[in-house]
Design a protein around this motif. Sequence first.
Motif, PDB file in Angstrom:
ATOM      1  N   UNK A 140      23.319  18.433  -9.533  1.00 27.09           N
ATOM      2  CA  UNK A 140      23.406  18.401  -8.078  1.00 27.09           C
ATOM      3  C   UNK A 140      22.553  17.225  -7.609  1.00 27.09           C
ATOM      4  N   UNK A 141      23.207  16.133  -7.252  1.00 24.99           N
ATOM      5  CA  UNK A 141      22.516  14.899  -6.868  1.00 24.99           C
ATOM      6  C   UNK A 141      21.976  15.062  -5.454  1.00 24.99           C
ATOM      7  N   UNK A 142      20.678  14.916  -5.287  1.00 22.47           N
ATOM      8  CA  UNK A 142      20.057  15.138  -3.979  1.00 22.47           C
ATOM      9  C   UNK A 142      19.837  13.846  -3.201  1.00 22.47           C
ATOM     10  N   UNK A 143      20.170  12.694  -3.781  1.00 25.34           N
ATOM     11  CA  UNK A 143      19.987  11.401  -3.129  1.00 25.34           C
ATOM     12  C   UNK A 143      21.311  10.858  -2.609  1.00 25.34           C
ATOM     13  N   UNK A 144      21.272  10.198  -1.445  1.00 32.57           N
ATOM     14  CA  UNK A 144      22.459   9.504  -0.956  1.00 32.57           C
ATOM     15  C   UNK A 144      22.741   8.258  -1.792  1.00 32.57           C
ATOM     16  N   UNK A 145      21.684   7.587  -2.232  1.00 29.01           N
ATOM     17  CA  UNK A 145      21.833   6.425  -3.107  1.00 29.01           C
ATOM     18  C   UNK A 145      21.702   6.910  -4.545  1.00 29.01           C
ATOM     19  N   UNK A 154      26.889  13.080 -20.653  1.00 25.20           N
ATOM     20  CA  UNK A 154      26.900  14.370 -21.324  1.00 25.20           C
ATOM     21  C   UNK A 154      27.045  15.543 -20.378  1.00 25.20           C
ATOM     22  N   UNK A 155      26.681  15.350 -19.121  1.00 29.98           N
ATOM     23  CA  UNK A 155      26.830  16.430 -18.140  1.00 29.98           C
ATOM     24  C   UNK A 155      28.294  16.667 -17.816  1.00 29.98           C
ATOM     25  N   UNK A 156      28.630  17.908 -17.485  1.00 31.85           N
ATOM     26  CA  UNK A 156      30.027  18.273 -17.253  1.00 31.85           C
ATOM     27  C   UNK A 156      30.507  17.962 -15.849  1.00 31.85           C
ATOM     28  N   UNK A 157      29.591  17.944 -14.871  1.00 30.39           N
ATOM     29  CA  UNK A 157      29.997  17.726 -13.489  1.00 30.39           C
ATOM     30  C   UNK A 157      28.812  17.222 -12.684  1.00 30.39           C
ATOM     31  N   UNK A 158      29.081  16.262 -11.791  1.00 27.04           N
ATOM     32  CA  UNK A 158      28.094  15.834 -10.803  1.00 27.04           C
ATOM     33  C   UNK A 158      28.581  16.257  -9.425  1.00 27.04           C
ATOM     34  N   UNK A 159      27.712  16.876  -8.637  1.00 24.76           N
ATOM     35  CA  UNK A 159      28.007  17.202  -7.249  1.00 24.76           C
ATOM     36  C   UNK A 159      27.216  16.247  -6.369  1.00 24.76           C
ATOM     37  N   UNK A 160      27.901  15.566  -5.466  1.00 27.31           N
ATOM     38  CA  UNK A 160      27.290  14.474  -4.705  1.00 27.31           C
ATOM     39  C   UNK A 160      27.349  14.730  -3.208  1.00 27.31           C
ATOM     40  N   UNK A 161      26.557  13.946  -2.473  1.00 25.45           N
ATOM     41  CA  UNK A 161      26.466  14.122  -1.032  1.00 25.45           C
ATOM     42  C   UNK A 161      27.626  13.468  -0.292  1.00 25.45           C
ATOM     43  N   UNK A 162      28.178  12.377  -0.836  1.00 25.46           N
ATOM     44  CA  UNK A 162      29.273  11.671  -0.178  1.00 25.46           C
ATOM     45  C   UNK A 162      30.311  11.261  -1.207  1.00 25.46           C
ATOM     46  N   UNK A 163      31.490  10.887  -0.727  1.00 26.82           N
ATOM     47  CA  UNK A 163      32.542  10.413  -1.614  1.00 26.82           C
ATOM     48  C   UNK A 163      32.160   9.080  -2.252  1.00 26.82           C
ATOM     49  N   UNK A 164      31.444   8.242  -1.520  1.00 26.09           N
ATOM     50  CA  UNK A 164      31.000   6.971  -2.092  1.00 26.09           C
ATOM     51  C   UNK A 164      30.096   7.207  -3.304  1.00 26.09           C
ATOM     52  N   UNK A 169      29.592   7.725  -9.460  1.00 25.24           N
ATOM     53  CA  UNK A 169      29.335   8.556 -10.636  1.00 25.24           C
ATOM     54  C   UNK A 169      30.544   8.544 -11.558  1.00 25.24           C
ATOM     55  N   UNK A 170      31.737   8.711 -10.997  1.00 19.35           N
ATOM     56  CA  UNK A 170      32.944   8.736 -11.818  1.00 19.35           C
ATOM     57  C   UNK A 170      33.126   7.418 -12.561  1.00 19.35           C
ATOM     58  N   UNK A 171      32.882   6.310 -11.866  1.00 21.25           N
ATOM     59  CA  UNK A 171      33.052   5.000 -12.489  1.00 21.25           C
ATOM     60  C   UNK A 171      32.025   4.771 -13.586  1.00 21.25           C
ATOM     61  N   UNK A 172      30.781   5.169 -13.328  1.00 24.01           N
ATOM     62  CA  UNK A 172      29.707   4.891 -14.277  1.00 24.01           C
ATOM     63  C   UNK A 172      29.760   5.781 -15.509  1.00 24.01           C
ATOM     64  N   UNK A 173      30.088   7.057 -15.338  1.00 26.84           N
ATOM     65  CA  UNK A 173      30.014   7.993 -16.459  1.00 26.84           C
ATOM     66  C   UNK A 173      31.368   8.307 -17.072  1.00 26.84           C
ATOM     67  N   UNK A 174      32.449   8.081 -16.334  1.00 30.73           N
ATOM     68  CA  UNK A 174      33.758   8.478 -16.812  1.00 30.73           C
ATOM     69  C   UNK A 174      34.002   9.965 -16.694  1.00 30.73           C
ATOM     70  N   UNK A 175      33.061  10.693 -16.092  1.00 21.24           N
ATOM     71  CA  UNK A 175      33.181  12.137 -15.953  1.00 21.24           C
ATOM     72  C   UNK A 175      33.503  12.546 -14.534  1.00 21.24           C
ATOM     73  N   UNK A 176      33.751  13.844 -14.310  1.00 21.81           N
ATOM     74  CA  UNK A 176      34.119  14.324 -12.975  1.00 21.81           C
ATOM     75  C   UNK A 176      32.929  14.361 -12.026  1.00 21.81           C
ATOM     76  N   UNK A 177      33.209  14.092 -10.777  1.00 25.07           N
ATOM     77  CA  UNK A 177      32.202  14.199  -9.706  1.00 25.07           C
ATOM     78  C   UNK A 177      32.909  14.680  -8.453  1.00 25.07           C
ATOM     79  N   UNK A 178      32.294  15.613  -7.753  1.00 25.26           N
ATOM     80  CA  UNK A 178      32.862  16.180  -6.537  1.00 25.26           C
ATOM     81  C   UNK A 178      31.857  16.048  -5.402  1.00 25.26           C
ATOM     82  N   UNK A 179      32.351  16.187  -4.180  1.00 25.12           N
ATOM     83  CA  UNK A 179      31.509  16.087  -2.990  1.00 25.12           C
ATOM     84  C   UNK A 179      31.222  17.489  -2.474  1.00 25.12           C
ATOM     85  N   UNK A 180      29.936  17.785  -2.243  1.00 24.41           N
ATOM     86  CA  UNK A 180      29.579  19.084  -1.674  1.00 24.41           C
ATOM     87  C   UNK A 180      28.743  18.941  -0.414  1.00 24.41           C
TER      88      UNK A 180
END
Length: 368
Positions: A140-145, A154-164, A169-180
Amino acid sequence: MGRFLMVSASMGAGHDAVAAELAERLRADGHMTARVDLLNLLPAGAGRGLRAAYRSALRRCPWVYQAVYSAFFRDHGALGERSSWVPDTGPLAAALEPRLRHVVERWRPDALVATFHQAAQVTGRLRAVHGDNCPPSTVVVTDFAVHRQWLHPGNDLHLCLTEAAAARVRTATGGPAMVCGPVVPSAFTAADQSHPGRLSRWAPELARRGPGRPAVLVSAGAWGVGQGLTATAVLLAQSGHLPVLLCGRDEKLRARAAKLPGVLALGWVKDLPDLMAASSALVDNAAGQTAMQALAAGLPVVGYRPIPGHGAEGVSEMAAAGITEQATDATALLTSLGRLVRPGPYREGRIIAGRAVFTADAAKLVVR
């Protein structure tokens, strides 16, 4: 019922606050939770020393923290290029990984939830090394940047503050990231001071301390950290506002600020939602939890004199997304506040933009 292990760190109060709120929501839905502070997993005294060094750098030599941030947190390649980024392989993550593994083996959670960037490195390392022998992990990413310390494939999912942020995250890790969106207690949303007739116990006190003056909160975080905090408070007092300096747990700062004419200096405020409901705006320097809480409470936010590193980048990201405003000097700060403290379409637009960032329930995404 699931078993969720929250992995955080007591670097300030923000990361632990997110972990606590997520745990509260999970328990409300019948799940079991436990929380581990990474600093407590380090050898005796090392965690306290690391926290003290970080706090001291922010207070006394912010340029040192900026240098560290530039060297170890920022992406040195083009932003978002996967080829320019590699996971952190530093000694801290390497030292923490076996210690967290022992906690996981003892408590046997169904899932890990990291709310601190170094925790993301450790849980990602666990998953990468041990695979299916380690429970899945959500960051759960707590930073806007989103700096590179948040990123580990290695993590299965990143939850982010914005779509940007999620896109990066998706580009850098190749893994899933969603906006919450941000994770804050429901008390702040319930305290939305834009609702007509909303009453606050703080309103009479603020009216008594500054009759006819709009109350403007000035945030200094849990540690009372920031450049020119008292100067900002004096500027606001001289410009017709009632500055309310939130000194956190820094009693020395509170004592100094309490002597300034026209300034209300507060220590740790337990009923912050109610205080926000009686205030007109927040001057923020970190793009952290206080700013998120203000957005939920319908309190417009202006970024000013941000702390270095993640604070400066977060303040810029929030303003670029149209969620808050950013003031580069005293004149710009007073101009922004002049627009925001008065009821009207401009203020309402900013409140709506701030509330729009709350898009989903992070706890439900973690469970899913």
